[in-house]
Each structure stands twice: as C-alpha cells, then as structure tokens.
Scaffold this motif. Structure first.
Motif, PDB file in Angstrom:
ATOM      1  N   ALA A 148       0.827  -1.209   0.000  1.00 41.52           N
ATOM      2  CA  ALA A 148       0.000   0.000   0.000  1.00 41.52           C
ATOM      3  C   ALA A 148       0.863   1.261   0.000  1.00 41.52           C
ATOM      4  N   MET A 149       1.979   1.231   0.725  1.00 39.88           N
ATOM      5  CA  MET A 149       2.883   2.380   0.755  1.00 39.88           C
ATOM      6  C   MET A 149       3.439   2.682  -0.640  1.00 39.88           C
ATOM      7  N   LEU A 150       3.746   1.625  -1.402  1.00 38.87           N
ATOM      8  CA  LEU A 150       4.327   1.826  -2.722  1.00 38.87           C
ATOM      9  C   LEU A 150       3.332   2.479  -3.682  1.00 38.87           C
ATOM     10  N   LEU A 151       2.044   2.189  -3.500  1.00 37.62           N
ATOM     11  CA  LEU A 151       1.026   2.726  -4.405  1.00 37.62           C
ATOM     12  C   LEU A 151       0.565   4.125  -4.026  1.00 37.62           C
ATOM     13  N   SER A 152       0.769   4.515  -2.780  1.00 35.95           N
ATOM     14  CA  SER A 152       0.196   5.769  -2.297  1.00 35.95           C
ATOM     15  C   SER A 152       0.736   6.978  -3.057  1.00 35.95           C
ATOM     16  N   PRO A 153      -0.159   7.834  -3.602  1.00 35.97           N
ATOM     17  CA  PRO A 153       0.278   9.040  -4.309  1.00 35.97           C
ATOM     18  C   PRO A 153       0.272  10.290  -3.429  1.00 35.97           C
ATOM     19  N   LEU A 154       0.075  10.133  -2.122  1.00 38.71           N
ATOM     20  CA  LEU A 154      -0.070  11.298  -1.248  1.00 38.71           C
ATOM     21  C   LEU A 154       1.198  12.132  -1.144  1.00 38.71           C
ATOM     22  N   MET A 155       2.356  11.526  -1.428  1.00 37.99           N
ATOM     23  CA  MET A 155       3.599  12.277  -1.330  1.00 37.99           C
ATOM     24  C   MET A 155       3.644  13.445  -2.318  1.00 37.99           C
ATOM     25  N   ASN A 156       3.030  13.270  -3.495  1.00 43.70           N
ATOM     26  CA  ASN A 156       3.125  14.303  -4.540  1.00 43.70           C
ATOM     27  C   ASN A 156       2.500  15.635  -4.126  1.00 43.70           C
ATOM     28  N   PRO A 157       1.238  15.681  -3.641  1.00 44.59           N
ATOM     29  CA  PRO A 157       0.704  16.988  -3.241  1.00 44.59           C
ATOM     30  C   PRO A 157       1.403  17.586  -2.030  1.00 44.59           C
ATOM     31  N   ILE A 158       1.989  16.745  -1.172  1.00 47.71           N
ATOM     32  CA  ILE A 158       2.713  17.290  -0.018  1.00 47.71           C
ATOM     33  C   ILE A 158       3.998  17.974  -0.483  1.00 47.71           C
ATOM     34  N   ILE A 159       4.731  17.327  -1.399  1.00 51.60           N
ATOM     35  CA  ILE A 159       5.920  17.965  -1.978  1.00 51.60           C
ATOM     36  C   ILE A 159       5.519  19.236  -2.728  1.00 51.60           C
ATOM     37  N   GLY A 160       4.402  19.168  -3.450  1.00 53.52           N
ATOM     38  CA  GLY A 160       3.920  20.348  -4.151  1.00 53.52           C
ATOM     39  C   GLY A 160       3.590  21.490  -3.207  1.00 53.52           C
ATOM     40  N   THR A 161       3.052  21.155  -2.044  1.00 58.24           N
ATOM     41  CA  THR A 161       2.770  22.185  -1.042  1.00 58.24           C
ATOM     42  C   THR A 161       4.042  22.895  -0.608  1.00 58.24           C
ATOM     43  N   GLY A 162       5.107  22.135  -0.399  1.00 56.61           N
ATOM     44  CA  GLY A 162       6.379  22.732  -0.010  1.00 56.61           C
ATOM     45  C   GLY A 162       6.929  23.665  -1.078  1.00 56.61           C
ATOM     46  N   PHE A 163       6.865  23.229  -2.343  1.00 55.20           N
ATOM     47  CA  PHE A 163       7.375  24.077  -3.433  1.00 55.20           C
ATOM     48  C   PHE A 163       6.518  25.327  -3.611  1.00 55.20           C
ATOM     49  N   SER A 164       5.195  25.202  -3.451  1.00 56.80           N
ATOM     50  CA  SER A 164       4.330  26.375  -3.594  1.00 56.80           C
ATOM     51  C   SER A 164       4.582  27.386  -2.471  1.00 56.80           C
ATOM     52  N   LEU A 165       4.895  26.877  -1.271  1.00 51.32           N
ATOM     53  CA  LEU A 165       5.252  27.782  -0.180  1.00 51.32           C
ATOM     54  C   LEU A 165       6.547  28.527  -0.489  1.00 51.32           C
ATOM     55  N   ALA A 166       7.513  27.815  -1.051  1.00 50.95           N
ATOM     56  CA  ALA A 166       8.802  28.436  -1.347  1.00 50.95           C
ATOM     57  C   ALA A 166       8.682  29.490  -2.448  1.00 50.95           C
ATOM     58  N   THR A 167       7.852  29.214  -3.447  1.00 55.72           N
ATOM     59  CA  THR A 167       7.732  30.147  -4.571  1.00 55.72           C
ATOM     60  C   THR A 167       6.670  31.212  -4.342  1.00 55.72           C
ATOM     61  N   GLY A 168       5.880  31.077  -3.272  1.00 51.96           N
ATOM     62  CA  GLY A 168       4.847  32.067  -2.994  1.00 51.96           C
ATOM     63  C   GLY A 168       3.673  31.997  -3.952  1.00 51.96           C
ATOM     64  N   ASP A 169       3.437  30.846  -4.583  1.00 55.12           N
ATOM     65  CA  ASP A 169       2.338  30.669  -5.537  1.00 55.12           C
ATOM     66  C   ASP A 169       1.082  30.269  -4.759  1.00 55.12           C
ATOM     67  N   ALA A 170       0.223  31.242  -4.460  1.00 52.25           N
ATOM     68  CA  ALA A 170      -0.962  30.984  -3.638  1.00 52.25           C
ATOM     69  C   ALA A 170      -1.961  30.066  -4.336  1.00 52.25           C
ATOM     70  N   ASP A 171      -2.111  30.217  -5.652  1.00 54.54           N
ATOM     71  CA  ASP A 171      -3.059  29.372  -6.384  1.00 54.54           C
ATOM     72  C   ASP A 171      -2.605  27.922  -6.373  1.00 54.54           C
ATOM     73  N   TRP A 172      -1.318  27.706  -6.590  1.00 51.36           N
ATOM     74  CA  TRP A 172      -0.778  26.344  -6.546  1.00 51.36           C
ATOM     75  C   TRP A 172      -0.928  25.753  -5.140  1.00 51.36           C
ATOM     76  N   LEU A 173      -0.664  26.549  -4.116  1.00 48.83           N
ATOM     77  CA  LEU A 173      -0.801  26.083  -2.742  1.00 48.83           C
ATOM     78  C   LEU A 173      -2.249  25.674  -2.454  1.00 48.83           C
ATOM     79  N   ARG A 174      -3.197  26.475  -2.935  1.00 47.41           N
ATOM     80  CA  ARG A 174      -4.605  26.156  -2.718  1.00 47.41           C
ATOM     81  C   ARG A 174      -4.991  24.852  -3.407  1.00 47.41           C
TER      82      ARG A 174
END
Length: 529
Positions: A99-125
């Motif tokens: 189940a861990m190998l299939l889980s795609p939850l890591m992608n939006p969490i990484i995306g949240t970090g990058f959106s915070l760094a770049t200040g992209d509010a729409d991407w963060l939302r």
C-alpha cells in the motif's frame, strides 16, 4: 556581502602570512574578515556550481503536474487505502508495504512545499485541495471497508501506528530531505523508498478504522502520526526548495519570517513527541536495568534467560528463569528491592530457579531443554499484553485502567462514553475482542447510555425484542446495577416469563396500557456476574 576582489591586498598578505619558524602561539586568531570571505566563497560555489545547472522552470512544471487533483490520483489513493486497511486488519506487514508503494499522497505534499517556497498561492490552494480530498476519501473508504468487514479487532499493525514519537518526526524529516532532493535533481525513483519510510497511507487507514469502530483513542493517535508526517514533509520540502533557488522576489523578502515560522512549527511538534519518546527510552533503559539486577543476584556460573517485563501493570511485573548450581531463597525479594530503588516504582519479581549440576555446561544444557517451554510462556505473555492494549484501545481508556486476571483468564475494563455509540455497539466490541483471545473472558463495562425499548406482541417477544432483552440483561450484569422496566401489567408479565432466573436483576413498574416496555437504569446494585 564582501567578495574577495573587494579586500585590500595588505589584508590578504596579513591573513595569509605563514613564514617558516613563526610561533603558532603568537599568530593572530582567524579574523571576522576571513570567516566572511569563506562564507562568500561557499555561497558562490553553491550558486554557480550547484544551482546554476538546474532547470527551475521544468522542475516546477513537473512537480505542479504531479501534485494536483486528478482521476488517476483519486484511483490510486483508493487502491492504496484499500490495500492498507486489509493489510492492517490481517496484520500483514508485506501487504501494508504494498500500500505504501502505491500511495500518491507524497506528490501533493511535496507540491505544497514548493508552492510555499515560490509564494504561488493558487498552486498552494490546489495542492491543499488535492491533499484534503485524498485524505478524506482514504479515511472514509477505509472506514467503509472496516464497517463491512467481519474483522474489526485492533491488531499489532494497527496499534503500532497509534503512538507517534520524536523518532517518527525524524524519519519524516530525513525522508523529506531525500525526497525533495530526488525531485529537484530529477531522480524520482528514490521517491519509492521515501514513500515506504514515511508511511503516509497506513496511518490514514488506521484513522478510518478508528472512525468505523468509534475508537477515538486509535483515531486520535493515528491522526497525530499522519499530521506529523504531513507537516514535516511539507515544511522540509519548502526549505529544500528555497535552498535550491526555487523562490520568487516576494518570498525572498519574507524568507526570515518563513524560516522562523517553520522552526517554530518543528519545535511545537517535537515537544509532545519527545515526551512520548522519553517513555519508550525509559522502558528500554529499564529493561537493561532489570537484566543487570537479575544477573547480579546469581553467580557467574548461572544462566539467566531474558527477563519478561510488563510495564503496563501496577506494580511492574518482572518474571525470569535462572539455571543455577546454587539456589537463592531470597532472590525474588532482593531483586525487587534493588529494582524499586533504581526504577523508582513498585516492582513484583518472580524468578523461577532451576538447580543444575556444577558442570560448566550444565546450565546451558538445562536452558536448551527449557527453551521450548520458555518460548510458549513468552508467547502467552505477548498474547496477554496484546489483549490488554487492545481492550484499552477499544474501551478508550489508559492501559492501567484495564484489569487482567491471569489466574482466572479474565480481562475487564470500563468503557469511556463514545459519541453516537449505542449499547449494542459496546456489546459487539466485547464480542469481537473475545474472539481474538481464546480461553479468556472479556468483560467491557458500558457507560450508562439509553436502554432499548421492548415491543411485546400478541405472541410475546419476537426474535428482535428477545435480543433487546438479552442486551439489557448483559448491561445489568456488566454494570452491577438493576434495571427498571415500565409498561402495562400484561406486557410486564410477558417479559417476566422471558427473564427466568434473571428476574432478580430488574424491577417492575406497572404503568398505562400498551405493548411497549421501557427500560431505565436504577441506582441499586445487584452485583456483577
């Protein structure tokens, strides 16, 4: 920032002067200018040698595309959640890893970090929307599977994800560093290992289990572990993204404030997790102390098997087997005194001594002969400890509030009130736990919730109402309180006939005519059976 080209030549010669024979004690200490120069050179190397060859635009587009809410994301979340909850119910680590190998939850969490760094509010939302939708969907999907499943027992795999500690935060931190680096450098294959290390889906599946079984202790513990992993990965990804130059001019101006907020969040999470880890460390150190004190109570020729310690009991229970040529009559009391002094808690020690010959190998031979019996005893002790933990989780109470009677093989606990849980729910929880502990009698005392009404027909009590009456009698036995039944004389007469010997547990109160009998708690105790 000062660059090397801005530094006067005299200063260079003064700093780098290293003539032969110069006394080190008379040399000038490293100046502040030298430190600043070193920092400037490191920053220049990082900017020109590490960050310069990165394609920031392509990396941002790739991370953005993988972190949004899509049909593939929803489908893979559902499949991962289903596999995770089945693996947890079956207590199968291999299935949980799948189940861990299939889980795609890591992608939006990484995306949240990058959106915070770049200040992209729409991407963060949009990342937050994907993460919230995936998490809620996984919890509800797992809860549905548990609700329909005949297996609803707290297994070891489930219990292991209800006690987050500081180590879990550190695992998430290091995994996030590795995952962010892999994303930035285009080495996504590393994400597979990161997904296994952080284990985002199993805690969510346990949250769904707690929701389906109304076990809020399990629910809260697993949710705490998931939030720990989520926040740690997201904030660490933001730090890594800023470090590698993924930031806008606006976020650069707010950099110090963001860094302060991230540091504060880590500290706030680390404090309670540190207390949890301290308890685990105390038990590990206590086990070492127990091993040492039991071994010191006998001669060097004695052989001591690994002592078994039940930390959840009060007082602490220690049991051990010793093969020794010299029997010690006061070993139990002496070891107990020393352990109480070192551990600071009451201790009960039971040492089974097996006297063997003086031959140097006699103790080892006796230990080998006893190995299978000891293995069976350890398995029994693990079963008892697991039963105690499971009953505490189901009842929603602390482990010390569970009574385990080893002699009579009886486990008892008083359940905490669970919002929305009817009396039949507590009875079903008791049955399910009892099925997992063959040979043990499990007694779960329910809170004083509303009792069901009985409908009495012309032919007496039908099957449904007979079950309701049995449920009322079960509640009376578990609580030790009498039950007052109110209804017409005819209806009460019918119910009295169905009670049989249990008539002594209820009081009858005749009221208006009708075919309904109501039940209410009384303050008079009947004694538990």
């Amino acid at each position: 920032m000062a660059h090397t080209s801005d530094i006067p030549a005299d200063d260079w010669s003064e700093e780098l002067d290293d003539k032969p024979g110069t006394d080190y004690a008379k040399r000038r200490p490293i100046s502040r200018l030298t430190v600043l120069r070193a920092i400037a050179e490191v920053r220049m190397w990082w900017r020109d040698g590490v960050i310069a060859d990165l394609d920031h635009v392509a990396t941002i587009e790739r991370v953005r595309g993988e972190s949004l809410l899509t049909s593939r994301y929803v489908f893979m979340t559902a499949m991962s959640a289903g596999i995770a909850i089945l693996g947890l119910l079956l207590s199968s680590p291999a299935v949980v890893i799948g189940a861990m190998l299939l889980s795609p939850l890591m992608n939006p969490i990484i995306g949240t970090g990058f959106s915070l760094a770049t200040g992209d509010a729409d991407w963060l939302r949009r990342c937050g929307k994907a993460l919230a939708a995936g998490s809620i969907f996984a919890i509800l999907f797992c809860a549905l599977i548990v609700f329909l499943s005949p297996l609803q027992t707290v297994t070891e795999e489930i219990a292991a994800r209800t006690r987050p500690n500081l180590f879990d935060l550190l695992v998430a931190l290091f995994s996030a560093l590795a995952g962010s680096y892999a994303v930035i450098r285009g080495r996504e294959g590393t994400i597979v290992g990161v997904a296994i290390a952080t284990a985002l889906m199993p805690p969510l599946a346990v949250v769904g289990f707690g929701l389906a079984t109304f076990n809020w202790t399990v629910f809260a513990g697993a949710l705490g572990l998931f939030v720990t992993n989520l926040v740690t990965i997201g904030l660490t990804a933001a730090v890594m993204a800023k470090l590698y130059g993924f930031e806008s001019d606006a976020t650069k101006r707010k950099g110090k404030l963001q860094s302060l907020v991230i540091l504060t969040v880590f500290i706030v999470m680390a404090v309670p997790l540190g207390f949890s880890l301290r308890t685990i460390a105390w038990e590990a150190n206590g086990q070492r102390i127990v091993n040492q004190e039991v071994a010191d109570a006998f001669s060097e020729r004695a052989r001591v098997d690994q002592p078994i310690v039940n930390w959840d009991s009060e007082p602490i229970a220690v049991s051990a087997s010793v093969f020794t040529p010299e029997f010690s009559a006061d070993a139990d009391s002496e070891v107990a005194k020393r352990l109480e002094r070192r551990l600071g808690r009451p201790v009960v020690v039971t040492i089974d001594q097996f006297q063997v010959g003086t031959d140097p190998g006699a103790a080892e031979q006796a230990a080998l002969a006893q190995a299978r019996a000891r293995e069976a005893a350890e398995a029994s002790e693990r079963q008892i400890a697991s039963l105690g933990r499971s009953l505490a989780l189901i009842a929603g109470v602390d482990r010390q509030d569970v009574l385990l009677d080893r002699d009579n093989r009886r486990a008892q606990a008083t359940a905490a009130p669970l919002e929305g849980m009817a009396l039949a729910g507590y009875r079903e929880l008791e049955r399910r736990l009892e099925r997992t502990a063959p040979g043990w009698t499990v007694e779960l005392r329910p809170p004083l919730v509303s009792l069901p009404e009985l409908g009495v027909g012309e032919e007496g009590l039908d099957t449904k109402n007979s079950r309701k009456l049995a449920l009322i009698l079960w509640a009376a036995r578990r609580t030790g309180l009498r039950i007052t039944l109110s209804g017409s004389e005819k209806a009460l007469e019918t119910v009295t006939g169905a009670l049989g010997e249990e008539r002594r547990r209820v009081d009858m109160r005749a009221s208006e005519s009708g075919d309904t009998v109501t039940a209410a708690w009384s303050t008079t105790a009947t004694g538990q059976n």
